[in-house]
Scaffold this active site. Structure first.
Site, short mmCIF file in Angstrom:
data_model
loop_
_atom_site.label_atom_id
_atom_site.label_comp_id
_atom_site.label_asym_id
_atom_site.label_seq_id
_atom_site.Cartn_x
_atom_site.Cartn_y
_atom_site.Cartn_z
N LYS A 6 0.87 -1.11 -0.10
CA LYS A 6 -0.09 -0.04 0.16
C LYS A 6 0.87 1.12 -0.02
O LYS A 6 2.03 1.25 0.30
CB LYS A 6 -0.90 0.08 1.13
CG LYS A 6 0.07 0.11 2.57
CD LYS A 6 -1.07 -0.15 3.70
CE LYS A 6 -0.14 -0.18 5.11
NZ LYS A 6 -0.86 -0.72 6.14
N TYR A 233 13.78 32.42 4.37
CA TYR A 233 12.72 33.24 4.75
C TYR A 233 12.76 33.41 6.26
O TYR A 233 13.07 32.59 7.32
CB TYR A 233 11.67 32.50 4.54
CG TYR A 233 10.95 32.30 3.11
CD1 TYR A 233 10.86 33.55 2.53
CD2 TYR A 233 10.88 31.10 2.45
CE1 TYR A 233 10.38 33.65 1.05
CE2 TYR A 233 10.74 31.23 1.13
CZ TYR A 233 10.28 32.24 0.34
OH TYR A 233 9.94 32.24 -0.84
C1 PLP Z 1 -0.12 -1.67 6.85
C2 PLP Z 1 -0.44 -3.00 7.39
C3 PLP Z 1 0.55 -3.64 7.64
C4 PLP Z 1 1.62 -3.85 7.80
O1 PLP Z 1 2.09 -3.05 8.98
P1 PLP Z 1 3.76 -2.73 8.96
O2 PLP Z 1 3.71 -2.13 10.42
O3 PLP Z 1 4.31 -1.72 7.95
O4 PLP Z 1 4.26 -4.06 8.96
C5 PLP Z 1 -0.43 -4.91 7.91
N1 PLP Z 1 -1.80 -5.27 7.95
C6 PLP Z 1 -2.29 -4.27 7.61
C7 PLP Z 1 -4.07 -4.60 7.75
C8 PLP Z 1 -1.84 -2.98 7.21
O5 PLP Z 1 -2.92 -2.08 6.90
#
Ligand code: PLP
Length: 341
Positions: A6, A233
């Site tokens: 993701k 700035y």
């Molecule tokens: C993002 C996510 C993970 C992975 O989490 P990490 O801490 O990056 O390993 C696992 N399960 C779900 C449902 C997630 O949304």
């Protein structure tokens, strides 16, 4: 092992990450949104793609057309999935999300049995598994994981043995091996970072996590300003000596946090060059007075390794009050990416 890709692969490129994992034998992938799953499937990648954060009724067709696995937690939508499956003469595997204490997505633990039975009864649907998500597995000393895992285990005992129960994220994988179960979902650790931001945690099993992303730029101007010069700035930095500045064409527009003003550091010629004054939208000034021969075109590493020095996403996160995840997404998703093997 499911590869969480993701957030465009946490800034590293969803497709490139997924293919690298596929080459390494991974056949399970996780995305947040349906549109990401569609994009990933269109590349022709094999294996199962989980859509984690839900979907709208109008989008149901895409799960069939692109062979995606929905994570479900709503009865009406599950019934609609079933109706669609029957119409198409297809069968769709779904996974049921249960909230074991994160207070985010998922049905209540007490509802799982009934919900699972409903899915099994509905024509065209197959329940492939039950999943949950840890709230604090990055912290090895927190009792929260133990509590949540106890709830989850009880839920899993109440469903068919053949189902795949999965809960471990990177924190679970690294800190709580007993939570691995049949399947674990690795996110941040895939990209070479421990979830807690603690360096000790960067050593996992036999190997060490190696950060995958480097963020670099090139010097566009070098100049010397006198003592007492106000920089950037608001003149929030006034020089106390004759100062040599390197100007970098990087700013918050590129995902480089403005909160690094007067406290961040970059690497030039393998040495640390502190940021002077405010980070602008597209430009940042660093002090190279003590670094010899800095010229236009020299590579500046804002995150990553140069010579013996290293700046990690955790270092930047510590200075800016956030976590590596956010820094990686911001830098990776706002800049040109070059992939190296
Ligand atoms: C993002 C996510 C993970 C992975 O989490 P990490 O801490 O990056 O390993 C696992 N399960 C779900 C449902 C997630 O949304």
């Amino acid at each position: 092992m499911l590869a969480m890709v993701k957030g465009d692969g946490y800034g590293h490129g969803m497709i490139e990450t997924a293919f690298a994992c596929h080459d390494a034998g991974c056949r399970l992938f996780g995305v947040a949104e349906l549109v990401e799953g569609i994009k990933l499937r269109k590349t022709g990648i094999g294996g199962e793609i989980f859509v984690m954060v839900g979907f709208a009724a109008e989008q149901i067709d895409y799960f069939f057309s692109h062979d995606l696995t929905p994570v479900v937690f709503d009865k009406d939508l599950v019934k609609k999935l079933s109706e669609r499956a029957v119409k198409k003469g297809a069968e769709l595997t779904v996974h049921l999300k249960v909230d074991c204490g994160m207070s985010r997505l998922g049905v209540e633990p007490e509802e799982v049995k009934e919900f699972a039975a409903l899915i099994e009864e509905l024509p065209g649907l197959k329940l492939g598994g039950v999943l949950s998500h840890f709230a604090a597995a990055d912290d090895v000393s927190s009792p929260i994981t133990e509590q949540m895992f106890t709830v989850f285990q009880k839920v899993c005992e109440g469903v068919e043995d053949s189902l795949t129960c999965h809960i471990a994220n990177s924190g679970g994988i690294i800190n709580f091996p007993k939570t691995h179960g049949k399947m674990a979902r690795a996110g941040i650790s895939l990209y070479g970072y421990p979830p807690s931001g603690e360096k000790e945690q960067a050593v996992v099993g036999e190997g060490e996590l190696i950060p995958a992303m480097t963020f670099s730029s090139r010097v566009v101007m070098v100049k010397t300003v006198g003592k007492g010069a106000g920089i950037s700035y608001g003149h929030t930095f006034i020089t106390t000596r004759e100062t040599r500045l390197a100007v970098l064409p990087v700013g918050y527009e590129d995902g480089y946090p403005r909160s690094l003003s007067n406290c961040g550091v970059v690497l030039l010629h393998g040495k640390r060059a502190p940021i002077l004054g405010r980070v602008c939208m597209n430009l940042t000034m660093v002090d190279v007075t003590d670094i010899e021969d800095v010229k236009i075109g020299d590579e500046a590493v804002l995150m990553g390794k140069q010579g013996e020095e290293i700046i990690t996403a955790d270092d930047i996160a510590a200075l800016t009050g956030t976590i590596s995840y956010e820094i990686l997404c911001m830098l990776g998703n706002n800049n040109e990416r070059v992939f190296v093997e």
